[in-house]
Design a protein around this motif. Sequence first.
Motif, mmCIF file in Angstrom:
data_model
loop_
_atom_site.group_PDB
_atom_site.id
_atom_site.type_symbol
_atom_site.label_atom_id
_atom_site.label_comp_id
_atom_site.label_asym_id
_atom_site.label_seq_id
_atom_site.Cartn_x
_atom_site.Cartn_y
_atom_site.Cartn_z
ATOM 1 N N UNK A 1 0.831 -1.191 0.000
ATOM 2 C CA UNK A 1 0.000 0.000 0.000
ATOM 3 C C UNK A 1 0.875 1.254 0.000
ATOM 4 N N UNK A 2 0.326 2.336 -0.527
ATOM 5 C CA UNK A 2 1.039 3.608 -0.494
ATOM 6 C C UNK A 2 1.089 4.131 0.935
ATOM 7 N N UNK A 3 2.043 4.997 1.194
ATOM 8 C CA UNK A 3 2.213 5.552 2.532
ATOM 9 C C UNK A 3 0.990 6.374 2.927
ATOM 10 N N UNK A 4 0.482 6.106 4.125
ATOM 11 C CA UNK A 4 -0.664 6.829 4.654
ATOM 12 C C UNK A 4 -0.150 7.898 5.613
ATOM 13 N N UNK A 5 -0.241 9.151 5.202
ATOM 14 C CA UNK A 5 0.275 10.252 6.024
ATOM 15 C C UNK A 5 -0.675 10.655 7.127
ATOM 16 N N UNK A 6 -1.832 10.042 7.238
ATOM 17 C CA UNK A 6 -2.774 10.367 8.286
ATOM 18 C C UNK A 6 -3.624 11.575 7.942
ATOM 19 N N UNK A 7 -4.447 11.997 8.907
ATOM 20 C CA UNK A 7 -5.327 13.150 8.698
ATOM 21 C C UNK A 7 -4.496 14.421 8.577
ATOM 22 N N UNK A 8 -4.878 15.326 7.688
ATOM 23 C CA UNK A 8 -4.089 16.558 7.513
ATOM 24 C C UNK A 8 -4.155 17.439 8.749
ATOM 25 N N UNK B 1 -6.770 28.706 23.773
ATOM 26 C CA UNK B 1 -6.275 27.345 23.977
ATOM 27 C C UNK B 1 -5.211 27.020 22.944
ATOM 28 N N UNK B 2 -4.153 26.372 23.417
ATOM 29 C CA UNK B 2 -3.085 25.939 22.526
ATOM 30 C C UNK B 2 -3.556 24.746 21.704
ATOM 31 N N UNK B 3 -3.107 24.721 20.442
ATOM 32 C CA UNK B 3 -3.450 23.601 19.572
ATOM 33 C C UNK B 3 -2.588 22.398 19.913
ATOM 34 N N UNK B 4 -3.221 21.257 20.060
ATOM 35 C CA UNK B 4 -2.496 20.013 20.318
ATOM 36 C C UNK B 4 -2.300 19.279 18.998
ATOM 37 N N UNK B 5 -1.064 19.189 18.514
ATOM 38 C CA UNK B 5 -0.845 18.545 17.205
ATOM 39 C C UNK B 5 -1.157 17.061 17.253
ATOM 40 N N UNK B 6 -1.741 16.568 16.178
ATOM 41 C CA UNK B 6 -2.027 15.142 16.064
ATOM 42 C C UNK B 6 -0.763 14.386 15.646
ATOM 43 N N UNK B 7 -0.616 13.211 16.196
ATOM 44 C CA UNK B 7 0.545 12.387 15.851
ATOM 45 C C UNK B 7 0.429 11.939 14.401
ATOM 46 N N UNK B 8 1.465 12.199 13.627
ATOM 47 C CA UNK B 8 1.478 11.842 12.218
ATOM 48 C C UNK B 8 2.354 10.615 11.997
ATOM 49 N N UNK B 9 1.961 9.686 11.114
ATOM 50 C CA UNK B 9 2.837 8.548 10.785
ATOM 51 C C UNK B 9 4.145 9.019 10.165
ATOM 52 N N UNK B 10 5.228 8.284 10.454
ATOM 53 C CA UNK B 10 6.541 8.603 9.931
ATOM 54 C C UNK B 10 6.828 7.732 8.708
ATOM 55 N N UNK B 11 7.178 8.368 7.604
ATOM 56 C CA UNK B 11 7.390 7.624 6.368
ATOM 57 C C UNK B 11 8.594 6.692 6.471
ATOM 58 N N UNK B 12 9.586 7.038 7.313
ATOM 59 C CA UNK B 12 10.785 6.212 7.444
ATOM 60 C C UNK B 12 10.658 5.132 8.512
ATOM 61 N N UNK B 13 9.547 5.087 9.234
ATOM 62 C CA UNK B 13 9.347 4.062 10.257
ATOM 63 C C UNK B 13 8.767 2.820 9.588
ATOM 64 N N UNK B 14 9.633 2.031 8.987
ATOM 65 C CA UNK B 14 9.164 0.882 8.215
ATOM 66 C C UNK B 14 8.578 -0.194 9.124
#
Length: 313
Positions: A125-132, A148-161
Amino acid sequence: MQRRTTLGAACALLATMAWSMTAQAQSSGAAPLIAVTNLAYAQQVSEYFVAGTYQQSSQMSAQGSHSYGRYGGSGQQSMQASEQASGTYVAGRYSYIEQRDLAGYTNDIKGAILQGTSFKLVQGKAFDAGAPQPSKAEQVLNQVQTGKMHTPRAQPQVNDVIARIKKGEFNGADYVLFGSVSSIDFTDALSPLQGTSSASRQYGLQLLVDFSLIHTKTYEIKAAFSAQGSGNDTKLLSNRGDIAPPNRAKVMRETSLSLAQDVYQQLVTQLGYSDPKLARGVHTQQPGIYPAGQPMTPAPVVQQPPEQVLILK
């Protein structure tokens, strides 16, 4: 007696053929399944953002009075004014890491493996970068409005095979040939030819990729190497001020072919030392590509004469 001997020989021949067919079927069924990933690519991106809101309202009223004659009546005089204003303005520059995968330089690698080995390939499958993520301007504006401070969502890492394997992006594969771009460099140079009014324009691409062959169950690394691909296009211009666009498709094709050749050479060579069972799957020698145990002698590169561009004025 002769009939029994002939019958026994025929049975033995049939048994041998059946065993050969069974062994061949088992051998073909035991061919490892490999998924060749798109090239992982991460780069730092910087963007300028502006976030602001502004509201303004104003109101004004005036009244006056008049008198008539010496003993006349008199009027009233009053004035009212009102103004409201509110605004927010935030501007700056924001840097982040953009992660994606390149799909344009792996088909020749897959072709080399299919042509030169008995390995089977499966499509991952192609790399899934997660929700924008919200843009930086949206984050700042939301912080100003709500406090309120924005809490960033955890994004998948393309190099984490490993995480991608666990996520199921390469289901059915026994091994994953994972490639990550470490350097990509485009060159465009114009060189005047001494003694003439002509010039040569050289457009090139240099691509360096780190590869690993990883077992999907044990995460054991069977091969690890860096491979390089390069391509170029040279044109001779009749006048130094002339403009001729480069053949980018030719440059990208040469880069892809040379990268595939380097990947195949190093992959099968390392398998000859790390896993002889996998190395037995290399069954043919391709032009310019060498099987395990052979020295990695570069294939001769046929130099194409530069294309001469004549511009009539």
